[in-house]
Design a protein around this motif. Structure first.
Motif, PDB file in Angstrom:
ATOM      1  N   GLY A   1     -18.917  43.130  47.232  1.00 45.30           N
ATOM      2  CA  GLY A   1     -19.062  44.193  48.215  1.00 45.30           C
ATOM      3  C   GLY A   1     -17.916  45.176  48.234  1.00 45.30           C
ATOM      4  N   GLN A   2     -16.792  44.818  47.596  1.00 39.38           N
ATOM      5  CA  GLN A   2     -15.643  45.718  47.521  1.00 39.38           C
ATOM      6  C   GLN A   2     -15.496  46.320  46.126  1.00 39.38           C
ATOM      7  OE1 GLN A   2     -12.213  43.614  49.061  1.00 39.38           O
ATOM      8  NE2 GLN A   2     -13.096  43.445  51.102  1.00 39.38           N
ATOM      9  N   MET A   3     -16.638  46.422  45.429  1.00 40.29           N
ATOM     10  CA  MET A   3     -16.666  47.041  44.106  1.00 40.29           C
ATOM     11  C   MET A   3     -17.617  48.233  44.104  1.00 40.29           C
ATOM     12  SD  MET A   3     -16.984  43.786  41.548  1.00 40.29           S
ATOM     13  CE  MET A   3     -15.928  42.344  41.681  1.00 40.29           C
ATOM     14  N   ALA A   4     -17.278  49.233  43.299  1.00 44.47           N
ATOM     15  CA  ALA A   4     -18.181  50.345  43.006  1.00 44.47           C
ATOM     16  C   ALA A   4     -18.399  50.378  41.500  1.00 44.47           C
ATOM     17  CB  ALA A   4     -17.596  51.670  43.486  1.00 44.47           C
ATOM     18  N   ALA A   5     -19.578  50.811  41.076  1.00 43.96           N
ATOM     19  CA  ALA A   5     -19.866  50.874  39.640  1.00 43.96           C
ATOM     20  C   ALA A   5     -20.672  52.123  39.329  1.00 43.96           C
ATOM     21  CB  ALA A   5     -20.621  49.628  39.185  1.00 43.96           C
ATOM     22  N   PHE A   6     -20.502  52.606  38.093  1.00 37.56           N
ATOM     23  CA  PHE A   6     -21.152  53.826  37.626  1.00 37.56           C
ATOM     24  C   PHE A   6     -21.884  53.526  36.322  1.00 37.56           C
ATOM     25  CE2 PHE A   6     -17.417  54.860  40.041  1.00 37.56           C
ATOM     26  CZ  PHE A   6     -17.742  55.989  40.787  1.00 37.56           C
TER      27      PHE A   6
ATOM     28  N   GLN B   1     -21.230  49.279  46.014  1.00 37.78           N
ATOM     29  CA  GLN B   1     -21.532  50.707  45.970  1.00 37.78           C
ATOM     30  C   GLN B   1     -21.874  51.133  44.539  1.00 37.78           C
ATOM     31  OE1 GLN B   1     -18.975  53.458  48.043  1.00 37.78           O
ATOM     32  NE2 GLN B   1     -18.412  51.963  49.605  1.00 37.78           N
ATOM     33  N   PRO B   2     -23.173  51.192  44.211  1.00 36.03           N
ATOM     34  CA  PRO B   2     -23.577  51.657  42.882  1.00 36.03           C
ATOM     35  C   PRO B   2     -23.725  53.176  42.854  1.00 36.03           C
ATOM     36  CG  PRO B   2     -25.493  50.891  44.086  1.00 36.03           C
ATOM     37  CD  PRO B   2     -24.307  50.700  45.006  1.00 36.03           C
ATOM     38  N   TYR B   3     -23.355  53.762  41.730  1.00 37.79           N
ATOM     39  CA  TYR B   3     -23.552  55.200  41.524  1.00 37.79           C
ATOM     40  C   TYR B   3     -24.217  55.403  40.164  1.00 37.79           C
ATOM     41  CZ  TYR B   3     -20.217  55.957  45.336  1.00 37.79           C
ATOM     42  OH  TYR B   3     -19.582  55.957  46.556  1.00 37.79           O
TER      43      TYR B   3
END
Length: 286
Positions: free
Chosen positions: A226-231, A246-248
């Motif tokens: 939950g404390q990761m973002a990915a692109f 947080q997916p982008y």
């Protein structure tokens, strides 16, 4: 996808995501990102089908200490934290030999076929990308662009290191004949074939994927998903994007990937206009 607060780790695919259509990226902004991550004790992960050597060629100069940048390379088969290898998922040599033999009897052989391992890679000499090294095999790159230390071979026995990924590219074919052979061969169970959707098929062990690679890093770094973002931009990014908080996805993503996400998950700019780096800088500056 569960958002649980401050993002402590940013993961990005490379080709079509962080890199532009000419295999470049904004080095000034990359330095800003790494400097901010270091100040805030956060992390950046290259999660890609690329080989570790290519990743290091691009990004080691920005993090010589190895305290910010890690990698989930070879579509999850090779994982490195800073300068330390955490995991390598090696394909059984019997399976590697079987695939080597099958490729030679295809009606339409791949434009490129590369057997990759740690520190080196091997390309059978019957393929177009070896006979004409200027052949573009993926996005805007040649075999030398993607595999800096590759060797042409004319025999399976010239493969001298453990193989963790086999990468295939077809220009004028989907590779479906090969995929059917792979699926029906009793010797080749326990493998998976992530595809970018852009004519590239990788073969890795089942259980090797970008999401699992991030989990291994997360366990070591003690960072929850939950404390990761990915692109990402392709279907081989899907598990990773579904895993993080947080997916982008990129505006230039393939249509099949966009079906899984709301438009609110699109970055403001595409890969040719610093979409990943601008998004990270905005988050880090909040």
């Amino acid at each position: 996808m569960t958002e649980t607060g401050t993002i402590r780790l940013f993961a990005s695919d490379m080709d079509g995501t962080l890199l532009d259509s000419h295999n470049h990226f904004n080095q000034k902004k990359m330095k800003q990102v790494v400097d901010l991550l270091r100040q805030q004790k956060k992390h950046f992960v290259l999660a890609t089908g690329n080989q570790a050597m290519r990743i290091n060629k691009f990004f080691s100069p920005f993090d010589p200490q190895g305290d910010v940048i890690s990698m989930v390379a070879e579509n999850g088969a090779y994982i490195q934290k800073g300068h330390q290898r955490l995991h390598q998922s090696v394909i059984n040599p019997i399976k590697v030999r079987r695939i080597y033999d099958l490729l030679q009897v295809l009606d339409t052989k791949p434009t490129s076929a590369v057997f990759a391992g740690e520190g080196s890679s091997f390309a059978p000499d019957w393929q177009e990308s070896v006979q004409n090294p200027k052949t573009q095999i993926f996005f805007a790159g040649t075999i030398s662009d993607f595999y800096p230390n590759w060797q042409a071979i004319d025999s399976f026995y010239q493969i001298t290191i453990p193989i963790d990924k086999i990468s295939l590219n077809w220009k004028q074919d989907s590779g479906q004949q090969f995929l059917d052979m792979l699926e029906n061969d009793p010797l080749l169970t326990g493998l998976r074939t992530p595809t970018s959707g852009f004519g590239a098929i990788d073969i890795v062990n089942a259980g090797a994927d970008k999401a699992t690679g991030l989990q291994r890093l997360a366990n070591d770094l003690k960072i929850p998903a939950g404390q990761m973002a990915a692109f990402g931009d392709g279907l081989n990014d899907l598990e990773m994007l579904q895993y993080v908080g947080q997916p982008y996805i990129m505006p230039n993503s393939q249509a099949e990937l966009k079906q899984y996400f709301d438009k609110s998950r699109l970055t403001a700019a595409d890969n040719n206009h610093d979409g990943v780096l601008d998004t990270i800088l905005a988050i880090l500056s909040r």
